[in-house]
Write an enzyme that holds these catalytic residues in place. Structure first.
Site, PDB file in Angstrom:
ATOM      1  N   GLY A 210       0.831  -1.214   0.000  1.00 36.78           N
ATOM      2  CA  GLY A 210       0.000   0.000   0.000  1.00 36.78           C
ATOM      3  C   GLY A 210       0.853   1.246   0.000  1.00 36.78           C
ATOM      4  N   ASN A 211       0.247   2.382   0.269  1.00 40.02           N
ATOM      5  CA  ASN A 211       0.992   3.640   0.350  1.00 40.02           C
ATOM      6  C   ASN A 211       0.399   4.497   1.461  1.00 40.02           C
ATOM      7  OD1 ASN A 211      -1.109   5.499  -0.864  1.00 40.02           O
ATOM      8  ND2 ASN A 211      -0.888   3.990  -2.500  1.00 40.02           N
ATOM      9  N   ARG A 212       1.030   5.623   1.738  1.00 37.86           N
ATOM     10  CA  ARG A 212       0.654   6.406   2.918  1.00 37.86           C
ATOM     11  C   ARG A 212      -0.462   7.421   2.656  1.00 37.86           C
ATOM     12  NH1 ARG A 212       5.483   9.293   4.195  1.00 37.86           N
ATOM     13  NH2 ARG A 212       4.241  10.253   5.830  1.00 37.86           N
ATOM     14  N   ALA A 213      -1.068   7.370   1.479  1.00 38.57           N
ATOM     15  CA  ALA A 213      -2.119   8.363   1.188  1.00 38.57           C
ATOM     16  C   ALA A 213      -3.290   8.214   2.168  1.00 38.57           C
ATOM     17  CB  ALA A 213      -2.604   8.201  -0.238  1.00 38.57           C
ATOM     18  N   ALA A 277      -3.811   7.879  -4.839  1.00 39.60           N
ATOM     19  CA  ALA A 277      -2.489   7.290  -5.083  1.00 39.60           C
ATOM     20  C   ALA A 277      -2.750   5.830  -5.445  1.00 39.60           C
ATOM     21  CB  ALA A 277      -1.643   7.400  -3.825  1.00 39.60           C
TER      22      ALA A 277
END
Ligand code: CTP
Length: 417
Positions: A210-213, A277
């Site tokens: 995943g990502n930090r968005a 994102a």
């Protein structure tokens, strides 16, 4: 300086008990609250509760204090009116211009922004009479919040619940901010589709890439568009913030789900903003069982995801305005512009919002710093709170829409702007 005044109109539905809490939430937004009720609202909640929480006597009868002509006086001095809950019956009366109680009379006098938060059974909300009334009211410039989905009065559940009171209060505050800055509703009649958050791609049933968005910027863009009169749909991936009341929310947590949901809805949108994102790579065959710890190294094969923005650009209706973001870890404006320009060309968007990402700005933080890049210009919006920036982005987009003749479809009476 005195606090802005909001009139809270309460009509006779079961959700009237939530209006008491809404008074609290409005006060938390630093607003002074005057409650006006219909007669039937008082069958659900007593005047004492509303008076004690708001700190003002409740106005509930047009025949009381006739010498003060309360409905005219209050309507003239209030900064906004929110009716929550608004019943189907009330919407019908309002759509037809009736003024046979003090709340309806106040609304007919008022020239300030008016927000309606309907709450009723699903069948009533979906009845064509209610639909027509809501459409009429929206066309006249009333901000009608779509009800939330969930448990209703009896055993049933569905669309028709009053949205969360905190979120209603946020919308009211945003609308008052715009009004007091002398800004109008410049997105009335437009359908806006926004993606937000960050997708997650499964590795196994427990892990993901995943990502930090957080979704904060996309949600701020949604709230701002709503307060400017747009009909807003938000396709969200793993959001860490609440969706504004009145915004239609579609959950899409993976790149594939997001692609499906965006493609399904983009055709009828006037403005599409790909703020999410989205993962660039995914695992085509995630393990159906938890991957066990074995060797020193683990290799996972990743496949490229579809670029949703590019796909949307290929099938975009001629009049649609398509916006993408370019999240870059550079601190240099020229680098950011170069990268945004390159994405503008390769993805065929109308606008790319170059987005600086660091520990203090951009992804997951409360602030952002962006450069708006079109084929002809690059405009820097300095570091600011994401909601302020969302307003500034819409200011820019509205100007672009006007340049290419894609502005407001159905102008409203300026009084309610
Ligand atoms: N985007 C998309 N679909 C993807 C990846 C990105 O629609 N599979 C969109 C994003 O929502 C954003 C824009 O493309 O509006 C740019 O995303 P960004 O992550 O900055 O760039 P990428 O295209 O992924 O390229 P790179 O990661 O190499 O910078």
């Amino acid at each position: 300086m005195s606090r802005p005044l909001v009139v809270l109109g309460v009509t006779g539905g079961i959700a009237a008990y939530k209006s008491a809490d809404l008074i609290r939430r409005l006060k938390e937004q630093d607003l002074d609250v005057q409650v006006i009720t219909t007669k039937s609202a008082l069958k659900f909640v007593g005047e004492t509760t509303f008076a004690a929480l708001s700190g003002h006597p409740v106005i509930s009868d047009i025949w009381n204090n006739a010498h003060e002509v309360e409905h005219v006086n209050v309507a003239k001095k209030t900064d906004a009116i929110v009716v929550a809950p608004a019943t189907a019956d009330f919407l019908a009366h309002l759509a037809y211009g009736f003024a046979n109680d003090v709340l309806l009379a106040t609304l007919l006098v008022a020239k300030c922004p008016i927000i309606l938060a309907p709450a009723m059974h699903t069948e009533m909300w979906e009845n064509s009479a209610t639909k027509e009334n809501v459409a009429t009211l929206r066309k006249r410039g009333f901000l009608v919040l779509d009800p939330a989905v969930g448990k209703l009065t009896g055993e049933d559940s569905g669309v028709g619940r009053l949205p969360d009171t905190t979120e209603i209060a946020q919308v009211v505050k945003q609308v008052i901010n715009r009004k007091n800055a002398n800004l109008g509703k410049d997105l009335v009649g437009l359908n806006v589709l926004i993606s937000a958050g960050g997708t997650r791609e499964a590795i196994d049933p427990i892990r993901f890439i995943g990502n930090r968005a957080s979704g904060k910027q996309g949600v701020a863009l949604a709230l701002s568009a709503l307060s400017r009169g747009a009909k807003v749909t938000l396709v969200g991936a793993n959001l860490s913030v609440n969706v504004p009341a009145g915004v239609e929310f579609i959950s899409a947590n993976t790149a594939k789900e997001m692609q499906e949901q965006m493609q399904l809805r983009a055709g009828s949108a006037d403005v599409v903003i790909m703020n999410a994102a989205v993962a660039d790579y995914f695992i085509a065959n995630p393990d159906s069982n938890k991957i066990k710890k074995k060797d020193d190294k683990l290799t996972i094969e990743l496949d490229k995801t579809t670029d949703i923005l590019s796909v949307l650009a290929e099938s975009k209706p001629i009049k649609q305005y398509l916006v993408g973001f370019a999240a870059e870890t550079t601190t240099d404006d020229d680098n950011l512009i170069t990268s945004a320009k390159s994405k503008l060309g390769s993805k065929k968007a109308d606008l790319i919002v170059g987005n600086k990402v660091s520990n203090s700005v951009g992804i997951s933080s409360d602030e952002n710093e962006v450069i708006m890049v079109t084929a002809n210009e690059a405009v820097l919006l300095p570091k600011a709170d994401k909601l302020l920036l969302a307003d500034a982005m819409w200011d820019f987009i509205v100007k672009q829409l006007a340049k290419v003749g894609r502005e407001e479809k159905s102008p409203v009476e300026p009084d309610l702007a």
